[in-house]
Scaffold this motif. Structure first.
Motif, short mmCIF file in Angstrom:
data_model
loop_
_atom_site.label_atom_id
_atom_site.label_comp_id
_atom_site.label_asym_id
_atom_site.label_seq_id
_atom_site.Cartn_x
_atom_site.Cartn_y
_atom_site.Cartn_z
N CYS A 23 0.84 -1.20 0.00
CA CYS A 23 0.00 0.00 0.00
C CYS A 23 0.87 1.25 0.00
N LYS A 24 0.67 2.07 -1.00
CA LYS A 24 1.37 3.36 -1.09
C LYS A 24 0.46 4.49 -0.62
N THR A 25 -0.86 4.32 -0.85
CA THR A 25 -1.84 5.32 -0.44
C THR A 25 -3.12 4.62 0.00
N MET A 26 -3.63 5.02 1.14
CA MET A 26 -4.92 4.52 1.64
C MET A 26 -5.85 5.73 1.73
N PHE A 27 -7.01 5.60 1.09
CA PHE A 27 -8.04 6.63 1.15
C PHE A 27 -9.15 6.19 2.08
N VAL A 28 -9.86 7.12 2.63
CA VAL A 28 -11.08 6.86 3.39
C VAL A 28 -12.01 8.03 3.16
N GLY A 29 -13.28 7.72 2.92
CA GLY A 29 -14.29 8.76 2.75
C GLY A 29 -15.18 8.80 3.97
N THR A 30 -15.50 10.01 4.42
CA THR A 30 -16.34 10.16 5.61
C THR A 30 -17.13 11.45 5.51
N GLY A 31 -18.03 11.62 6.44
CA GLY A 31 -18.80 12.86 6.48
C GLY A 31 -17.98 13.98 7.09
N ASP A 32 -18.43 15.19 6.86
CA ASP A 32 -17.76 16.37 7.39
C ASP A 32 -18.19 16.55 8.85
N CYS A 33 -17.60 15.73 9.70
CA CYS A 33 -17.98 15.65 11.11
C CYS A 33 -16.70 15.66 11.94
N TYR A 34 -16.66 16.52 12.94
CA TYR A 34 -15.44 16.68 13.74
C TYR A 34 -14.94 15.36 14.33
N SER A 35 -15.81 14.56 14.91
CA SER A 35 -15.35 13.33 15.58
C SER A 35 -14.71 12.36 14.58
N SER A 36 -15.30 12.21 13.42
CA SER A 36 -14.72 11.31 12.41
C SER A 36 -13.41 11.86 11.87
N LEU A 37 -13.41 13.13 11.53
CA LEU A 37 -12.20 13.72 10.97
C LEU A 37 -11.05 13.70 11.97
N SER A 38 -11.33 13.96 13.24
CA SER A 38 -10.25 13.95 14.23
C SER A 38 -9.73 12.53 14.45
N PHE A 39 -10.62 11.52 14.38
CA PHE A 39 -10.18 10.13 14.49
C PHE A 39 -9.20 9.78 13.37
N TYR A 40 -9.59 10.10 12.13
CA TYR A 40 -8.72 9.76 11.00
C TYR A 40 -7.43 10.57 11.03
N ASN A 41 -7.49 11.82 11.46
CA ASN A 41 -6.27 12.62 11.59
C ASN A 41 -5.32 11.97 12.61
N ALA A 42 -5.88 11.46 13.72
CA ALA A 42 -5.07 10.80 14.74
C ALA A 42 -4.46 9.50 14.21
N CYS A 43 -5.05 8.93 13.18
CA CYS A 43 -4.53 7.71 12.55
C CYS A 43 -3.58 8.01 11.40
N GLY A 44 -3.24 9.28 11.20
CA GLY A 44 -2.26 9.65 10.18
C GLY A 44 -2.83 10.06 8.83
N PHE A 45 -4.15 10.21 8.73
CA PHE A 45 -4.77 10.63 7.47
C PHE A 45 -4.86 12.15 7.42
N ALA A 46 -4.80 12.69 6.21
CA ALA A 46 -4.96 14.13 5.97
C ALA A 46 -5.97 14.32 4.84
N GLU A 47 -6.66 15.44 4.87
CA GLU A 47 -7.70 15.68 3.86
C GLU A 47 -7.09 15.71 2.46
N SER A 48 -7.79 15.02 1.54
CA SER A 48 -7.36 14.93 0.15
C SER A 48 -8.28 15.76 -0.75
N HIS A 49 -9.57 15.44 -0.73
CA HIS A 49 -10.53 16.13 -1.58
C HIS A 49 -11.94 15.87 -1.06
N ARG A 50 -12.91 16.51 -1.69
CA ARG A 50 -14.31 16.36 -1.30
C ARG A 50 -15.16 16.03 -2.52
N VAL A 51 -16.23 15.29 -2.27
CA VAL A 51 -17.23 15.02 -3.30
C VAL A 51 -18.50 15.74 -2.86
N LYS A 52 -18.81 16.80 -3.56
CA LYS A 52 -19.97 17.63 -3.21
C LYS A 52 -21.27 16.83 -3.29
#
Length: 146
Positions: free
Chosen positions: A89-118
């Motif tokens: 694995c060179k890149t792992m993506f994850v899609g989630t809602g724009d929700c603080y608890s989810s985003l902070s969890f993924y940030n704590a796991c080493g993920f950073a925002e890539s893009h959004r699907v409107k």
């Protein structure tokens, strides 16, 4: 604690899958083509489904932890396991809602925002989806690159 891959009867875990993606026909889109893993710690506490999108590129389609087991490290352990299971694995993506608890969890796991699907959630789900009291509209994609 034991993490194992499930290759048959994945629908047996539908209740847990529905905690993270509450519309079954949306789960059906990725369930059979994805790898499912469960984390068992005196019973199944967490699960995830990962799909291979291209060489070296994977997507975490669903990760769920039983409500009474959240914030105990099960989700992080499952994600850490994935990076040992997929050494290519060179890149792992994850899609989630724009929700603080989810985003902070993924940030704590080493993920950073890539893009959004409107309008992803309003366009693809047959009912409004809420997380932490907020209606989800856009899908936020995060990535972790190696």
């Amino acid at each position: 604690m034991n993490i194992r891959r499930i290759t048959e009867n994945k629908k047996a875990y539908i209740d847990l899958l529905l905690l993270a993606d509450e519309q079954e026909d949306m789960i059906d889109i990725y369930l059979e083509r994805g790898d499912m893993f469960i984390l068992d710690d005196d019973g199944v506490k967490a699960e995830c489904v990962v799909t291979k999108e291209a060489d070296g590129i994977y997507e975490l389609k669903n990760i769920a932890v039983l409500p009474n087991c959240q914030r105990k490290g099960y989700g992080k352990k499952l994600i850490a396991f994935l990076f040992t299971y997929y050494p290519e694995c060179k890149t792992m993506f994850v899609g989630t809602g724009d929700c603080y608890s989810s985003l902070s969890f993924y940030n704590a796991c080493g993920f950073a925002e890539s893009h959004r699907v409107k309008n992803f959630f309003t366009d693809h789900y047959d009912h409004p989806i809420f997380e932490d009291g907020v209606q989800l509209v856009d899908m936020v994609y995060l990535k972790r690159a190696f």
